[in-house]
Design an enzyme around this catalytic site. Structure first.
Site, PDB file in Angstrom:
ATOM      1  N   SER A   1      -9.205  -5.184   5.185  1.00 34.89           N
ATOM      2  CA  SER A   1      -8.178  -6.205   5.071  1.00 34.89           C
ATOM      3  C   SER A   1      -6.847  -5.703   4.522  1.00 34.89           C
ATOM      4  O   SER A   1      -5.820  -6.353   4.729  1.00 34.89           O
ATOM      5  CB  SER A   1      -8.686  -7.329   4.173  1.00 34.89           C
TER       6      SER A   1
ATOM      7  N   SER B   1     -12.257  -2.513   2.487  1.00 36.26           N
ATOM      8  CA  SER B   1     -10.895  -2.971   2.787  1.00 36.26           C
ATOM      9  C   SER B   1      -9.766  -2.050   2.339  1.00 36.26           C
ATOM     10  O   SER B   1      -8.618  -2.282   2.704  1.00 36.26           O
ATOM     11  CB  SER B   1     -10.669  -4.365   2.194  1.00 36.26           C
TER      12      SER B   1
ATOM     13  N   LYS C   1      -0.513  -5.502  -2.177  1.00 38.56           N
ATOM     14  CA  LYS C   1      -1.271  -6.397  -1.293  1.00 38.56           C
ATOM     15  C   LYS C   1      -1.089  -7.829  -1.772  1.00 38.56           C
ATOM     16  O   LYS C   1      -1.199  -8.094  -2.975  1.00 38.56           O
ATOM     17  CB  LYS C   1      -2.757  -6.000  -1.317  1.00 38.56           C
TER      18      LYS C   1
END
Lengths: 487, 474
Positions: A154, A178, A79
């Site tokens: 996210s 997330s 990420k």
């Protein structure tokens, strides 16, 4: 193409050990898969092709020399809010354009030590603020199961790349859901570890008291393997706990019995407005656990209903300070002004997206003189009540079962004009971050439109072994995780 | 109507730690800009603070030396403000639970003993150093994140003299305790001064003006005096004092408005989630307490009572800890405290000052001074020769005995040598001899000087005097 990209960490580790494939083969397959499908999925922001192949070659050499590191030669996507030395770390924000990380996050260093191959960095909501990866300034990501749908967020890129077989596993971060929510939306497995289990050093902070890094994988066993690598005390993170890391992977027995285990079902978690297909799938999953020998009991989490309000006060308050450092002075975007104040204003106005600005303003407001007691202080008190709810519940059960989200993945654009509606979707995941305990999300069904549905298994603090055990037993006796999207 | 001033100080003291407050970067003054930096003190994405335990030790010790209570539970907070000297745009500090509570300093002000009370001492991190040049500003982050304590007094002082005496006492105690060098030129000690004025007899305090960030005692004195005059004149002329933050312009000798109350920052303090609260174990505190050095005041009293030194000497010796420590090391090797004191206050301080050195750099060690004094006391050399030996060692190093030999400084008491010099002096100076015999006793001193000159200072003055008297009185 030998379809190595479709395999799991444990399957590939077996193949690597027996010599039927090399890490270079795996990385080549994964890169080919990215080339074939990422034009549609849009999971990646940057792909380190040559570097990944060089790491794979080094891993193969290490294996030839006898190394048996747990992630040796396995390609992992990151990420894009984790610092990887020498690489960009954009947080999907224009304000970090041009920033090159000067250091490795602790989890990145741990991945390297474990022999993993770092493939590249994947998309996310800007600074992890969002639930659909639509708040991303540098790229658009789709759900591999249906490209018109959001991947969740996210950590949307982290979930989409694993679901699309564009990475064997990935790292995400979970502040209010997330990791778990995109895992549920994309039909993969995700773990939000207990706060303090995994070092946050090098994770660009959204909300420091809530953020945790965790794995997204194709199976529960893979999550156990990766989690074991990520966990452990770090002297660079004062909130990381000095505690031995259990052998998560090794301790996962092949047994599928849940006999003797008490699983709690919180009545407050089947909320009004929940999608009936989601509710049915989760109730079926509960029945399935019962059939494996678990005792199902009712538990109550009465303060869960305040979680969204509390979460959006505490998280934004912390974020308003955490994001203050993005000011155009030392790195990233700068738009000059006649004095520092004007420089800050212009840079931040141009660099941050609207959701990030909304949350900074909200967080600044709740901390302001005259409002602090009514918002921030009150929220901290209610946070304690939410934590107490879990403490009470875990006196009665070993783990708690619930849906991850009220609905399956929705369409791109469907909720992006209504932030409040999107915030409310975090109702089932945020209480776990506020309480600080751990939870796992894994596939437990599909909606009639073909979108995956996730089951959340919530554990007490530092009881990752328990939720992995329940998840593994469930997975071994169901077929949901074996379904792959057709791209 | 008569007016009185109320003054309180917020004194920032940079602690003597090897590394910064929340990262392992080195603390070094005067280094090339921006070499002692890392992701933490530069506020890079993802970097996290880790507490420097040495700083906590020094802050607790400072609190103990200033009579504070050590807070059993203290915590960290973020103070939010945007400025390029603060990389994260928030400062990690302690808002409502500081490390040290209360405390006091007792000090003599213009002949009167006064006790000034403290509100608290809290730990925080220092800002970077900004330098403004034409068309640009430069930021040096070497100082960013270094350990900084804020010692907050109560509004308990009433004059510039009070404030200066308080600051001087705090400085001496910090230096003594090894907490800080308090080098004001290096910015290691800076104060914000709060000043208000009210009519004598009025209960509530007047509107407070804060004068920010001064490092020189002289400027603090000027600023306080200016501000008391300004506020008094304002009130007397029917105006009222505006609560505000002011700066001091030493060139003009005036304070000036920096920020009014309406424009005051809202720092939006909230608990720092990246750091755990601080609870220092009782055994740890006891350990630190046992390591505290003796403070100047009791040390001074001890020198007078136990060593019989004059108050003046004791005061000079204990003013600086290094000097007092040096003195005590010398006292391990001699019993003649006054002689050691004389040498330190005389030769040592003169030479140190001439050569801009500090006592630890002196080539005369405490052991060597004790040896010189022993040689004087044994009449092997004269006091004057002792001073020569001291200076020779100070400049060149070496051993006292070897220098005495090399320079021929040993005292001569041998009658045959003295006899010749005395006869010579009497023969060559008939006039003083006559005067002496006529009853002017002081004239013998001239003859004595001649003998000493002939002996090049080596003659034992007592023996010379005795011999001259013998010869002249015969």
């Amino acid at each position: 193409m030998a379809d190595l990209h479709k395999l799991t960490i444990s399957e590939l580790t077996e193949q690597l050990a027996s010599g039927t494939c090399t890490s270079v083969d795996i990385v080549n397959d994964v890169l080919a898969s990215i080339d074939a499908t990422d034009g549609k999925v849009g999971a990646y922001l940057t792909i380190d092709r040559e570097d990944a192949l060089a790491q794979a070659k080094a891993a193969d050499e290490a294996r030839a020399a006898g190394s048996q590191l747990p992630m040796l030669g396995i390609p992992v996507a990151i990420k894009d809010l984790l610092n990887v030395k020498g690489q960009p770390c954009t947080c999907s924000s224009k304000i970090l354009e041009g920033y090159i990380a000067p250091y490795d996050a602790t989890v990145i260093a741990k991945l390297r030590e474990a022999g993993a191959v770092l493939l590249g960095r994947v998309n996310m909501d800007e600074f992890a603020m969002g639930s659909s990866t639509e708040n991303a300034a540098l790229g658009k990501t789709s759900n591999p199961w249906n490209l018109d749908h959001v991947p969740g967020g996210s950590s949307g890129g982290s979930a989409a790349c694993v679901a699309a077989d564009e990475a064997i596993a990935s790292l995400g971060s979970d502040t209010g859901g997330s990791i778990r929510q995109p895992a549920a939306f994309c039909g993969c497995v995700g773990v939000k570890p207990t706060y303090g289990r995994v070092s946050r050093y090098g994770l660009t902070a959204f909300a420091s008291s809530l953020d945790q890094i965790g794995p997204l994988t194709k199976t529960v066993k893979d999550s156990a393997i990766l989690l074991e690598v990520l966990c452990g005390h770090d002297k660079m993170d004062s909130s990381s706990i000095e505690m031995d890391v259990p052998a998560f992977a090794k301790n996962l027995s092949n047994g599928t019995s849940l006999a003797g285990m008490k699983l709690g079902l919180p009545k407050e978690y089947f909320v009004v407005g929940m999608d009936p297909e989601v509710e049915q799938s989760v109730r079926d999953a509960v029945e399935h656990c019962k059939s494996l020998g678990a005792e199902i009991i009712d538990v109550s989490l009465p303060n869960a209903k305040y979680a969204i309000a509390v979460y959006y006060i505490i998280a934004t308050a912390e974020a308003s300070a955490n994001l203050a450092r993005f000011d155009g002075i030392r790195y990233g975007m700068r738009i000059d002004g006649k004095d520092p104040i004007e420089l800050y204003g212009k840079t931040r106005a141009a660099g941050f997206g609207s959701e990030v600005k909304r949350r900074i303003i909200l967080g600044t407001y709740v901390l302001s003189s005259g409002y602090y007691d009514a918002y921030y202080l009150r929220a901290q008190k209610v946070r304690t009540l939410i934590r107490d709810d879990f403490t009470e519940a875990f006196k009665q059960c070993d783990a708690i079962l619930s849906p991850v989200t009220p609905t399956p993945a929705y369409k791109l654009g469907e909720k992006s004009d209504d932030p409040l509606k999107m915030y409310l979707d975090d109702i089932l995941t945020t209480p776990i971050n506020l309480a600080g305990n751990c939870a796992l999300s894994l596939p437990c069904g599909f909606a009639s439109n073909g979108m995956p549905i996730g089951l959340q298994i919530i554990g007490d603090a530092f009881q990752e072994e328990t939720i992995l055990k329940v998840g593994h037993a469930f997975e071994q006796t169901t077929e949901w995780h074996k379904k792959r999207p057709s791209l | 109507m008569k007016y009185e001033a109320t003054i309180g100080l917020e004194t920032h003291v940079m602690q003597k730690t090897n590394t910064k407050m929340f990262c392992s970067c080195k603390c070094e003054y005067g280094a090339e800009p921006n070499i002692h930096v890392c992701p933490v003190c530069l506020g890079y994405p993802g970097a996290l603070p880790v507490m420097n335990e040495k700083a906590i030790e020094l802050c607790c010790k400072a609190g103990m030396l200033l009579g504070c209570e050590i807070n059993p539970y203290s915590k960290w907070d973020r103070k939010n403000y945007f400025y390029p000297d603060m990389a994260k745009n928030y400062q990690i500090t302690q808002a409502d639970e500081p490390l040290c509570l209360g405390g006091q300093v007792t000090v003599e002000v213009e002949g009167e003993m006064k006790t000034f009370t403290l509100e608290r001492i809290h730990q925080e991190e220092n800002a970077a150093k900004n330098t403004h040049i034409a068309g640009a500003s430069l930021v040096d982050y070497n100082r960013a994140g270094t350990a900084l304590m804020e010692i907050v007094s109560n509004p308990c002082m009433s004059s510039a003299a009070d404030a200066l005496a308080y600051m001087a006492a705090v400085k001496q105690i910090m230096q003594y305790g090894g907490i800080s060098n308090c080098d004001q030129e290096k910015g290691q000690m800076r104060s914000d001064v709060n000043v208000s004025v009210r009519p004598v007899g009025q209960k509530e305090l007047g509107s407070k003006v804060e004068i920010k960030n001064m490092n020189s005692f002289a400027f603090i004195k000027e600023a306080i005096e200016y501000e008391i005059d300004r506020q008094t004149a304002l009130i007397e002329s029917g105006g009222s004092v505006v609560q505000e933050t002011r700066g001091y312009d030493p060139d003009r000798g005036e304070t000036f408005t920096q920020r009014t109350k309406e424009n005051a920052h809202d720092y939006r303090y909230f608990p720092e989630p990246d750091l755990m609260p601080v609870k220092v174990a009782a055994e740890q505190l006891e350990q630190w307490r046992s390591e505290l050095p003796e403070m100047p005041a009791p040390r001074r009293d001890r020198y007078v009572a136990e060593l019989g030194l004059p108050e003046y000497d004791a005061g000079v010796l204990t003013a600086d800890k290094a000097t007092a420590d040096w003195f005590e090391r010398a006292m391990l090797h001699t019993k003649n405290a006054k002689a050691v004191s004389n040498f330190i206050m005389g030769e040592m301080m003169r030479l140190l000052s001439e050569q801009d050195m500090i006592i630890s750099e002196s080539k005369v060690t405490p052991e060597k001074l004790a040896e010189i004094i022993a040689l004087i006391d044994a009449k092997t050399i004269s006091t004057g020769a002792g001073k020569q030996v001291f200076e020779a060692i100070f400049n060149e190093g070496g051993e006292p005995k070897a220098i005495i030999e090399a320079k021929g400084l040993a005292q001569v008491s041998d009658d045959s040598a003295l006899d010749g010099w005395a006869d010579e002096a009497i023969a060559n100076n008939p006039k003083p001899v006559e005067e002496y015999k006529a009853g002017n006793a002081a004239s013998i001193n001239f003859l004595m000087g001649q003998v000493m000159k002939a002996s090049r200072g080596k003659a034992n003055p007592g023996a010379v005097m005795q011999m001259l008297k013998q010869k002249l009185d015969a």
